[in-house]
Scaffold this motif. Structure first.
Motif, short mmCIF file in Angstrom:
data_model
loop_
_atom_site.label_atom_id
_atom_site.label_comp_id
_atom_site.label_asym_id
_atom_site.label_seq_id
_atom_site.Cartn_x
_atom_site.Cartn_y
_atom_site.Cartn_z
N ALA A 1 -8.68 -3.95 8.79
CA ALA A 1 -8.17 -3.58 10.10
C ALA A 1 -8.64 -2.17 10.50
O ALA A 1 -8.26 -1.67 11.56
CB ALA A 1 -6.65 -3.66 10.12
N GLY A 2 -9.44 -1.55 9.64
CA GLY A 2 -9.99 -0.24 9.96
C GLY A 2 -9.14 0.94 9.54
O GLY A 2 -9.43 2.08 9.92
N LYS A 3 -8.11 0.70 8.76
CA LYS A 3 -7.24 1.79 8.31
C LYS A 3 -7.79 2.44 7.05
O LYS A 3 -8.49 1.81 6.26
CB LYS A 3 -5.84 1.26 8.01
N GLY A 4 -7.44 3.71 6.87
CA GLY A 4 -7.70 4.38 5.60
C GLY A 4 -6.67 3.90 4.61
O GLY A 4 -5.49 3.71 4.96
N VAL A 5 -7.08 3.69 3.35
CA VAL A 5 -6.18 3.15 2.34
C VAL A 5 -6.41 3.85 1.01
O VAL A 5 -7.55 4.14 0.65
CB VAL A 5 -6.40 1.62 2.15
N ALA A 6 -5.33 4.11 0.30
CA ALA A 6 -5.41 4.63 -1.07
C ALA A 6 -4.60 3.72 -1.98
O ALA A 6 -3.62 3.10 -1.56
CB ALA A 6 -4.89 6.06 -1.15
N GLY B 1 7.74 9.31 -3.46
CA GLY B 1 7.44 10.10 -2.27
C GLY B 1 6.27 11.04 -2.49
O GLY B 1 5.41 11.20 -1.62
N ALA B 2 6.23 11.67 -3.66
CA ALA B 2 5.12 12.57 -3.99
C ALA B 2 3.81 11.82 -4.09
O ALA B 2 2.76 12.30 -3.65
CB ALA B 2 5.42 13.32 -5.30
N VAL B 3 3.84 10.61 -4.64
CA VAL B 3 2.63 9.80 -4.77
C VAL B 3 2.12 9.39 -3.38
O VAL B 3 0.91 9.44 -3.12
CB VAL B 3 2.87 8.57 -5.67
N VAL B 4 3.01 9.02 -2.48
CA VAL B 4 2.60 8.66 -1.12
C VAL B 4 1.94 9.86 -0.45
O VAL B 4 0.89 9.73 0.19
CB VAL B 4 3.79 8.13 -0.30
N THR B 5 2.52 11.05 -0.60
CA THR B 5 1.94 12.26 -0.02
C THR B 5 0.54 12.52 -0.58
O THR B 5 -0.40 12.81 0.17
CB THR B 5 2.85 13.47 -0.29
N GLU B 6 0.37 12.38 -1.89
CA GLU B 6 -0.94 12.58 -2.51
C GLU B 6 -1.93 11.51 -2.07
O GLU B 6 -3.12 11.77 -1.90
CB GLU B 6 -0.82 12.60 -4.03
N ALA B 7 -1.44 10.28 -1.86
CA ALA B 7 -2.31 9.20 -1.40
C ALA B 7 -2.82 9.50 0.02
O ALA B 7 -3.99 9.28 0.31
CB ALA B 7 -1.56 7.87 -1.42
N LEU B 8 -1.96 10.02 0.88
CA LEU B 8 -2.38 10.41 2.22
C LEU B 8 -3.44 11.50 2.16
O LEU B 8 -4.43 11.48 2.91
CB LEU B 8 -1.18 10.84 3.06
N ASP B 9 -3.26 12.46 1.25
CA ASP B 9 -4.26 13.52 1.06
C ASP B 9 -5.58 12.93 0.55
O ASP B 9 -6.66 13.35 0.98
CB ASP B 9 -3.75 14.59 0.10
N ALA B 10 -5.51 11.97 -0.36
CA ALA B 10 -6.71 11.33 -0.89
C ALA B 10 -7.45 10.55 0.20
O ALA B 10 -8.68 10.54 0.24
CB ALA B 10 -6.36 10.40 -2.05
N TYR C 1 -2.88 7.55 -11.27
CA TYR C 1 -4.20 7.81 -10.71
C TYR C 1 -4.22 7.33 -9.27
O TYR C 1 -3.84 6.19 -8.98
CB TYR C 1 -5.28 7.07 -11.52
N VAL C 2 -4.64 8.21 -8.36
CA VAL C 2 -4.67 7.89 -6.94
C VAL C 2 -6.10 8.01 -6.44
O VAL C 2 -6.77 9.02 -6.70
CB VAL C 2 -3.77 8.86 -6.13
N GLU C 3 -6.58 6.97 -5.75
CA GLU C 3 -7.93 7.01 -5.20
C GLU C 3 -7.99 6.34 -3.84
O GLU C 3 -7.26 5.38 -3.58
CB GLU C 3 -8.92 6.34 -6.14
N ARG C 4 -8.86 6.87 -2.98
CA ARG C 4 -9.10 6.25 -1.69
C ARG C 4 -9.96 5.02 -1.89
O ARG C 4 -10.89 5.03 -2.71
CB ARG C 4 -9.82 7.23 -0.76
N LEU C 5 -9.65 3.96 -1.18
CA LEU C 5 -10.47 2.76 -1.24
C LEU C 5 -11.54 2.87 -0.16
O LEU C 5 -11.22 3.01 1.02
CB LEU C 5 -9.62 1.51 -1.02
N ASP C 6 -12.79 2.83 -0.58
CA ASP C 6 -13.90 2.91 0.36
C ASP C 6 -14.53 1.53 0.51
O ASP C 6 -14.34 0.66 -0.33
CB ASP C 6 -14.93 3.92 -0.12
N SER C 7 -15.27 1.38 1.56
CA SER C 7 -15.92 0.09 1.84
C SER C 7 -16.87 -0.32 0.75
O SER C 7 -17.49 0.39 0.09
CB SER C 7 -16.67 0.17 3.15
#
Length: 108
Positions: A18-23, A61-70, A102-108
């Motif tokens: 859907a075009g969203k950023g995701v971690a 909550g802290a993990v969600v914040t870090e995921a948004l940063d990622a 471990y938190v990572e951004r999902l890229d295409s």
């Protein structure tokens, strides 16, 4: 793979399509008392919506914040959360524990 894990990953894929950023956050180690086992996952979109669980309470909550940063900066993170046995007794818990996520951004 459990049904819950499949739902988390399917939702993360839907968000990406859907075009969203995701971690994706994954529990990679635990020690002592830990509310979720290794392999537990949490997916977060760029609006802060999430599915799954890696712990609970303030850790989540802290993990969600870090995921948004990622999502924003593309840099993966290894997060450490823990409490010693002595600290746990002070707040009325029976035992201490540690969790690494471990938190990572999902890229295409």
């Amino acid at each position: 793979m459990t049904d819950v894990s499949a739902d988390i990953l399917a939702t993360a894929l839907d968000w990406k399509q859907a075009g969203k950023g995701v971690a994706l956050a994954t529990v990679v180690t635990t020690w002592g008392s830990a509310p979720r086992p290794v392999g537990s996952q949490l997916a977060v979109d760029d609006e802060g919506k999430f599915i799954g669980s890696v712990s609970g309470g303030c850790i989540e909550g802290a993990v969600v914040t870090e995921a948004l940063d990622a999502i924003a900066d593309g840099k993966p993170r290894m997060l450490d959360f823990g409490v010693s046995d002595a600290q746990a007794w002070e707040v009325g818990l029976a035992c201490g524990g540690k969790i690494q996520v471990y938190v990572e951004r999902l890229d295409s």
